[in-house]
Structures are given as C-alpha cells and as structure tokens.
Scaffold this motif. Structure first.
Motif, PDB file in Angstrom:
ATOM      1  N   CYS A  66     -12.051   3.324  -3.343  1.00 33.55           N
ATOM      2  CA  CYS A  66     -11.082   2.484  -2.624  1.00 33.55           C
ATOM      3  C   CYS A  66     -10.578   3.213  -1.387  1.00 33.55           C
ATOM      4  O   CYS A  66     -10.374   2.599  -0.341  1.00 33.55           O
ATOM      5  N   ASN A  69      -0.409   7.305   2.432  1.00 33.67           N
ATOM      6  CA  ASN A  69      -1.767   7.826   2.436  1.00 33.67           C
ATOM      7  C   ASN A  69      -1.887   8.742   3.647  1.00 33.67           C
ATOM      8  O   ASN A  69      -1.968   8.270   4.781  1.00 33.67           O
ATOM      9  N   LYS A  78       0.838  -1.203   0.000  1.00 36.70           N
ATOM     10  CA  LYS A  78       0.000   0.000   0.000  1.00 36.70           C
ATOM     11  C   LYS A  78       0.867   1.245   0.000  1.00 36.70           C
ATOM     12  O   LYS A  78       1.838   1.342   0.738  1.00 36.70           O
ATOM     13  N   ASP A  92      -4.552   0.991  -4.514  1.00 37.68           N
ATOM     14  CA  ASP A  92      -3.760   0.817  -3.279  1.00 37.68           C
ATOM     15  C   ASP A  92      -2.308   1.218  -3.483  1.00 37.68           C
ATOM     16  O   ASP A  92      -1.633   1.639  -2.550  1.00 37.68           O
ATOM     17  N   GLU A 129     -10.310  -0.588   7.095  1.00 38.88           N
ATOM     18  CA  GLU A 129      -9.057  -0.682   7.843  1.00 38.88           C
ATOM     19  C   GLU A 129      -9.234  -0.302   9.312  1.00 38.88           C
ATOM     20  O   GLU A 129      -8.608  -0.885  10.189  1.00 38.88           O
ATOM     21  N   ARG A 139      -8.326  -2.347  -7.706  1.00 38.28           N
ATOM     22  CA  ARG A 139      -8.030  -2.118  -6.278  1.00 38.28           C
ATOM     23  C   ARG A 139      -6.532  -2.120  -6.037  1.00 38.28           C
ATOM     24  O   ARG A 139      -6.022  -1.311  -5.263  1.00 38.28           O
ATOM     25  N   ASN A 140      -5.819  -3.018  -6.688  1.00 39.64           N
ATOM     26  CA  ASN A 140      -4.361  -3.035  -6.529  1.00 39.64           C
ATOM     27  C   ASN A 140      -3.755  -1.731  -7.030  1.00 39.64           C
ATOM     28  O   ASN A 140      -2.857  -1.164  -6.402  1.00 39.64           O
ATOM     29  N   GLY A 195     -11.956   1.751   1.806  1.00 41.44           N
ATOM     30  CA  GLY A 195     -10.752   1.114   2.328  1.00 41.44           C
ATOM     31  C   GLY A 195     -10.427   1.606   3.734  1.00 41.44           C
ATOM     32  O   GLY A 195     -10.098   0.816   4.616  1.00 41.44           O
TER      33      GLY A 195
END
Ligand code: ATP
Ligand code: MG
Length: 555
Positions: free
Chosen positions: A51, A11, A8, A314, A59, A310-311, A55
């Motif tokens: 996402c 962020n 990841k 991320d 998380e 999604r990959n 996400g």
C-alpha cells in the motif's frame, strides 16, 4: 450507502517525496518498487509495504514496479511467485509494465562485479566460512584483512571468471567488496558480493553457478529500474552505506535513495515468512491460506475485503519509530468495511426447534426482506415461514433475566422479518434440556407492531423445511500471547491458541446462502461477519467466521 472515509495517517516518506518534487529532483519523477523475495506467501506486513509503495506512486503520478528479489533459488519457487502476484492484484494494485526479477539483471550485475574488480574494489577470497567469521571481528573489535585481499586485478578477474565457469565447489571461493575491515559498520567489512551455488534457478535454469548477494543485487536493481525512492524496513538502515557504496562505485544508470520505516508489528501475530512457513510445514495450520494466518491469502479466505486492508494500512502511520499495532485495529477496519458491504442473513448455530402451533402444517408463506437494512441497492432476499422453525439456543431462557429481549416462557419476540411469536410451552427431556418450544404467532404483526402488548426482542430463525445445513468454522486468534515472539526461552509455537478453531456442524442457514459464491460475505445478525469457504460442496456449505460483531478480547 456512504463509505466511511479513512483519514490517511502521517507518512514521512510522502513528505520527503513532496519536498523532492518541490525541489525538482529526479526530473519530477517518482518511481517506487515492491521487492518481495519469492520464498513464502505475503503477510499483513507486506500489505503495508504494498500500500505504501503503490500508494505513493499513485498519489504522485509515478510508477511502481513489482520486482522479485530472487537471489536465493534454493528457498524460492514459482508457487510463491504466483501467489505474490495474485495478492498484489487482489489488493487492487497494478504494477508498472511486466513483473521484474532481479535475475533478469544477472548479466548486468555480473558486469558490475567485474567493473568493481577492475577498479580494484573487489577481490576473490578463499577463506572458509568459519575463517571469514573470525576475520570479521565483532561489534567491539575491528576485523582483520583477508590474506587474499591484495590479489592483483588480473588474478581476481581470472579467478572470478573461473568461479563463474563452474571450476570450484560451493563455498570454495567468494567475491568480496574491498571496503574497510575496520569499519564500525559490520556491513562494510568487505561484504560478499558473489557466492558459488551449483543449483538450478527457477528463472535462469542452470545458466549460473554463481549468484549475487542480496545487498549487492537489491540496490543495483533499484538503480537499473530507475527507482527514485527505495522504501524498506528499518533493519536495512545499517545497510544503507553499502547500498550507496555499490551505486557510487559502478556505472549504473541512476542513483536511487533508500528510506527506512518501522515495519508493521501486530500483537498476537507473527509476521515472518520463515515462521509462517514453519506453521505450514508442521501442519499447525491447514496451509498458507488457513483463515487464521496473517497472510494475505489467509485473510482473503477468512472474508476480509481488500478495501479493509487498504483502509487499515492507510490509517497506520508510516514512521521511523518502532511500535506495536493492536490487531484489534485491523479487525475493526474489517468490521467497518463489511458493515456496509455484507448482506444480512440468518443462520442458527445451535438450534432448538420451535413449533408454531396455530400455523397450519401444510401452509407456507414467502417473506421478502431487504438484503441490507441501510442499502436498498443490495436488493431483497426471500425467507420461507413454516410451522416448524429453528432458533438459536442462546435466544431462549427458561428463566428470563431482567430486561431479557429474547424468548422465554410466556414472553414474546419477533422472528426477524416475520411475525411475533409467544412461547406457550417448553418441552424438555429428563435432564431439563430444552428439546422444543411450542409457540403461537400473532397474525397481525407482519411488518407491524403488535397491538396491546410490547415486544422488544427480535431473534433470528430458519425454517426447518427450507434451510441449508452448514458447517461453521469459528476462528479465534492463532496465538494466545500478545507477543508470541517475545520470549527467547520459548519457541513461538508454544503459545499457539489451542482454541483458535471451533467447528460447528449442526448449523442451519437461510436458503439465500445457496446463491452465494465462494468468498461471499454475510452478516449473521448478532453473530458476526461470515463468508463462504472454498471447502464448500454441493452437499454442505462451509462458512468461515470472518470477525465477531464486537471485539471480545477488549473487555
Ligand atoms: P519476512 O521476514 O517475512 O521474510 P522480508 O522483509 O524478508 O519479510 P521480503 O519479501 O524481502 O520479506 O519483503 C518485501 C518487502 O516487504 C520489503 O520491502 C520489506 O521491507 C517489506 N516488509 C516485509 N515485512 C514487513 C512488515 N512487517 N512491515 C512492513 N513492511 C514489510
Ligand atoms: Mg527476507
């Protein structure tokens, strides 16, 4: 087969949430939302936001709501609402409880507007749109107070009630927040809160003829839903003081915070619903889900799997600094994902006939080969070996260059999953065009190396008798300019790539494709990744090229 793990990317919103949790803010709760306006189909930029918001909720064991910010009924429709829901689900996310609509809160929002009037913080203004623009000033000049700014609370309440009751025509009056016409931030110069629109709304029908503005609606809807971290793109940074002003000045149930990140910009790509709609409306593409479109529905139809998106998301940093991401990174995420998930198959795009002269005409042999070279769990597939087969024109050379690993006169190559063949004779027409190859096969080479000679090449093939005719659609980038939006002198449609779609209708695939459902992906060896398109019929399969095996733009 082991999945490639995706690291990841950084962020900053995640760090903020972690810090808030460490400090015990929001009672330890995390609530985010994805707030599309249902005025078009979602695109790759929205996928990033989905996402990110879903996400983060996942998380931190929080919740993420799906809320349609439906304040512009004339541009919105149920078709868009349904497509957005489908796309979010397809990406693999579940929103908290029912999907929400900002229009669910129209009563509450109207109440907040009345509250602002009562507090002397909002007034009804009769300036025309042109006059209002003049009064607003500019970035270098302060605005001027509207002559209607000092109306009494009682008068404002009465006029707003009459606006709401439908006594005025569109544009005749607006309700404005009373903030500061001299503010250096234009958004704070008495922005409009409500405007009159005698128009049917897809959710509330004809109940309202006044509709709240986006800025007013958005933040207060966040507050109503108990959103803790309201994540949006940088264009809204200058709107944050207004976001806070509304929340601070009405008695809403919570106090969300807005955080802005740099929107995803991809080269060779346009990400604006308005512009994508223009492509659809002018038939520059076949629809919102044209496989060349950067829409989620287009990418789905093209053969991208949700995990690839999604990959990609991320692995893309969530940052405040603007940047352009290479579309090649997205394509590479798609390749990595399909490599482990797409069964292999053979398809000949540009056939030449090969007759195997020492194989009897009335005999055939079923060959069982793995569906995936590295993943036994995908099982096997069957090929049928016959006297006449088709190979790709590109796999034969009349004059083989050095180190040629395919077929050429007097050279041998293995037909994938079958025997080694040697080209004995080439039949051409008067122009020298190859019509047919006469080959012999070596019966001792099925699953074994030939004895006494070396064969390097493996080429794909299909049986003439046992194949499926297919239409193959090869896609290239929709724009041939890295920055389609970058030139103000020119409309972005001027750099549409005229070669973005090539249709091949002379292709033949191995029979196993007949078992595939619409959307099934394959790797056609050496050609790329492909999938079955919804346009397929019982007579003819239609196959999309999802992505080539290598990046041909990055030479
Ligand atoms: P468009 O300009 O395509 O209409 P939008 O921002 O107006 O996009 P919305 O439906 O309002 O579209 O967006 C829903 C959410 O998706 C918003 O939170 C918005 O910030 C986010 N979003 C839209 N485009 C991008 C992008 N390119 N990158 C990241 N997030 C995006
Ligand atoms: Mg928008």
């Amino acid at each position: 087969m082991a999945e490639k793990t995706v690291v990841k990317a950084s962020n900053f919103v995640r760090n903020i949430i972690q810090e808030d949790l460490n400090q015990g803010k929001n009672n330890g709760k995390v609530a985010t939302r994805f707030p599309p306006e249902p005025n078009g189909y979602l695109h790759i930029g929205h996928a990033t936001s989905i996402c990110l918001n879903f996400g983060l909720a996942e998380e931190f064991s929080g919740v993420c709501t799906l809320r349609f910010d439906d304040t512009n009924p004339e541009k919105e429709s149920d078709e868009y609402i349904q497509s957005i829901k489908q796309d979010v689900k397809w990406l693999g996310f579940e929103w908290h409880e029912e999907a929400r609509f900002a229009s669910n809160y129209f009563d509450t929002l109207h109440g907040y507007a009345v509250e602002l009037i009562e507090k002397g913080l909002a007034y009804v203004c009769d300036l025309s749109a042109d006059e209002a623009r003049e009064y607003r000033g500019s970035l270098t000049e302060p605005g001027k107070d509207s002559p209607y700014r000092e109306r009494t609370v009682a008068e404002n309440l009465d006029l707003f009630a009459r606006m709401t009751a439908g006594e005025y025509a569109d544009g005749e009056k607006v309700l404005r927040a009373k903030i500061n016409m001299a503010s250096p931030n234009m958004n704070m110069r008495d922005p409009i809160i409500y405007r009159i629109r005698h128009i049917h709304h897809h959710q509330t029908g004809d109940k309202w003829c006044v509709y709240p503005m986006y800025d007013f609606t958005h933040g207060l809807s966040d507050a109503i839903e108990g959103v803790t971290h309201s994540v949006c793109t940088l264009e809204f940074e200058d709107h944050r003081p207004l976001y806070d002003w509304f929340i601070d000045n009405v008695s809403c149930p919570s106090k969300p915070h807005q955080y802005e990140f740099a929107r995803l910009e991809l080269n060779y790509t346009v990400t604006s619903k308005r512009k994508l709609k223009q492509l659809v409306d002018t038939n520059a593409v076949s629809g919102w889900d044209d496989p060349r479109m950067p829409t989620i529905s287009g990418m789905r139809r093209r053969g991208y799997r949700p995990q690839a998106l999604r990959n990609f998301c991320d692995a893309t940093p969530v940052a405040r600094s603007k940047g352009i991401t290479e579309v090649g990174r997205l394509e590479s995420a798609v390749r990595d994902d399909l490599d482990s998930h797409a069964p292999r198959a053979m398809c000949v795009l540009d056939p030449i006939k090969v007759t195997i002269t020492n194989w009897p005409a009335d005999t055939q042999q079923t060959l069982t080969v793995p569906a995936h070279p590295k993943d036994e769990s995908m099982g096997t597939r069957e090929l049928v070996w016959t006297r006449e087969v088709l190979i790709d024109r590109a796999d034969f050379a009349m004059q083989a260059p050095r180190k040629w690993k395919r077929l050429a006169p007097q050279q041998s190559a293995r037909l994938r999953g079958g025997y080694v063949v040697t080209c004995q004779e080439v039949i051409t027409n008067a122009d020298g065009e190859v019509l047919e190859l006469l080959c012999t096969y070596d019966e001792n080479t099925l699953g074994k190396k030939p004895e006494g000679y070396k064969v390097n090449g493996v080429i794909h093939w299909v049986s003439v008798e046992h194949n499926l005719p297919v239409e193959v659609r090869l896609y290239d980038r929709l724009f041939n300019d890295e920055n389609p939006d970058g030139n103000k002198e020119r409309d972005f449609t001027e750099c549409l790539n005229p070669e973005s779609l090539t249709v091949i209708d002379t292709a033949y695939a191995e029979p196993s494709l007949g078992d595939g459902e619409v959307g099934q992906q394959y790797q056609f060896e050496r050609e790329g990744y492909f999938c079955i398109d919804a346009d397929s019929s019982t007579d003819k399969l239609v196959i999309n090229r999802t992505v080539t095996l290598r990046d041909s733009w990055n030479k």
